[in-house]
Design an enzyme around this catalytic site. Structure first.
Site, PDB file in Angstrom:
ATOM      1  N   CYS A  93      -2.722 -61.382  46.444  1.00 15.85           N
ATOM      2  CA  CYS A  93      -3.298 -60.055  46.206  1.00 15.85           C
ATOM      3  C   CYS A  93      -2.536 -59.313  45.106  1.00 15.85           C
ATOM      4  O   CYS A  93      -3.148 -58.665  44.266  1.00 15.85           O
ATOM      5  CB  CYS A  93      -3.237 -59.186  47.468  1.00 15.85           C
ATOM      6  N   ASP A  94      -1.220 -59.365  45.127  1.00 12.17           N
ATOM      7  CA  ASP A  94      -0.426 -58.459  44.292  1.00 12.17           C
ATOM      8  C   ASP A  94       0.359 -59.136  43.170  1.00 12.17           C
ATOM      9  O   ASP A  94       0.924 -58.449  42.322  1.00 12.17           O
ATOM     10  CB  ASP A  94       0.565 -57.678  45.187  1.00 12.17           C
ATOM     11  N   CYS A 121       1.706 -60.210  50.202  1.00 11.46           N
ATOM     12  CA  CYS A 121       0.603 -61.060  49.754  1.00 11.46           C
ATOM     13  C   CYS A 121       0.707 -61.328  48.255  1.00 11.46           C
ATOM     14  O   CYS A 121       0.395 -60.445  47.441  1.00 11.46           O
ATOM     15  CB  CYS A 121      -0.733 -60.395  50.093  1.00 11.46           C
TER      16      CYS A 121
END
Ligand code: NAP
Length: 309
Positions: A136-137, A133
């Site tokens: 997200c990261d 992701c």
């Protein structure tokens, strides 16, 4: 007893909930263990949802869907469905806490999960430098170099997204042509800090106690090994459908599925088991688009209302 149990709270499940409740079904529960919105909320850039001209994140695209869906009585139960069986005409839906609820109909809208590529170090470093992701990261790698693995729409789109945060992105693909849409490839080729590393297999992702420190790739023709010393590796090599809830004790499925485990449906989203429907990425021949999943959800709900009568 529920009129309809919806399993999954992505675009398919939410749209089905909206249409089912607005269409008159009284007891409709959508089981979603996380926040409603689905896998698309992990996508950083969407530009092909009709009517939304601006590029937006999956999170923004889905922001208003749950509220609209709940307006007509859809209930959200934050719970994981572990199993569905059918006894006579009634479905029994078991959740992770062991609770069993009865339902006249069930819609499987569970979608899919990121597939693992199968290289050395993947499981060991998953969550410690390996991610699926970028939204997200990606921020953890601000100003650093990262590698993206895959050649489909997800890999190319997320490589472009990461190129805006990271100093450099190595796009690592096992062939020298991509599956992604031509316009997406064009965007990627225009990014000066994306280096395409094609025709290679990932030999290994390595690291230390702190996490990933690099990966080794092997050219498929020359067998030359190249070392890419990056702290972050993003893997986008396709997805596997989530059909666990309809697995039965004897290993069979509650309805017909194909070799990949995708649920076989007709044009009404009806499965081979009366009263059981499937919508979105979990079904055969899914185009894997938000708009299609939403369309499936609406189609399923309209036909479920007719089935219940
Ligand atoms: P995908 O299209 O199946 O692509 C997977 C990629 O990973 C392929 O390039 C494949 O290589 C590679 N791959 C597979 N297994 C591998 C392995 N073990 N090691 C290394 N590489 C491996 O998957 P996706 O990109 O997740 O897309 C899934 C579906 O969603 C597609 O239908 C896509 O069009 C759709 N999607 C659409 C959008 C959009 O419209 N905006 C965005 C994202 C996804 P090969 O090419 O050599 O097989």
């Amino acid at each position: 007893m529920l009129d309809l149990a919806i399993i999954g709270g992505g675009p398919a499940g939410l749209t089905a909930g909206l249409y089912a409740t607005r269409g008159g079904l009284k007891n409709v529960t959508m089981f979603e263990m996380g926040m409603p919105g689905g896998q698309i909320t992990g996508s950083s850039e969407i530009e092909n949802y009709p009517g939304q001209g601006e590029i937006m994140s999956g999170m923004d695209l889905m922001a208003n869907w749950p509220e609209q869906a709940m307006k007509f009585g859809l209930k959200h139960e934050m719970n994981q469905v572990s199993n569905v069986v059918k006894e006579g005409d009634i479905f029994k839906v078991t959740t992770a806490d062991g609770n069993i609820q009865e339902a006249k109909t069930v819609l499987l809208a569970t979608g899919s999960v990121p597939r693992r590529a199968g290289f050395k170090g993947e499981n060991e470093f998953f969550g410690r430098g390996i991610s699926t992701c970028a939204t997200c990261d990606g921020f953890f790698y601000k100003g650093k170099e990262v590698a993206v693995i895959g050649g489909g729409d997800s890999a190319i789109e997320e490589a472009v997204y990461l190129s805006k945060i990271c100093s450099k992105v190595y796009l690592v693909h096992r062939r020298d042509t991509y599956r992604a849409a031509p316009s997406t490839i064009e965007h990627m080729k225009a990014c000066e800090n994306i280096e395409e590393v094609t025709n290679v297999m990932v030999e290994e992702v390595y690291g230390d106690a702190m996490g990933v420190t690099g990966l080794k790739v092997k050219n498929r023709e020359t067998e030359e090994i190249r070392d890419l010393p990056v702290p972050g590796v993003f893997v986008f090599v396709g997805r596997d459908v989530l059909n666990e809830p309809i697995k039965q004790e004897d290993g069979s499925f509650l309805c017909d599925v194909n070799e990949q485990g995708e649920v076989i449906v007709d044009l009404k989203m009806k499965t081979s088991t009366p009263g059981l429907y499937a919508a979105g990425d979990v079904r055969i021949d899914a185009a894997k688009q938000v708009v299609c999943a939403a369309g499936d959800g609406a189609t399923a709900a309209v036909n479920i209302i007719e089935y219940i009568g």
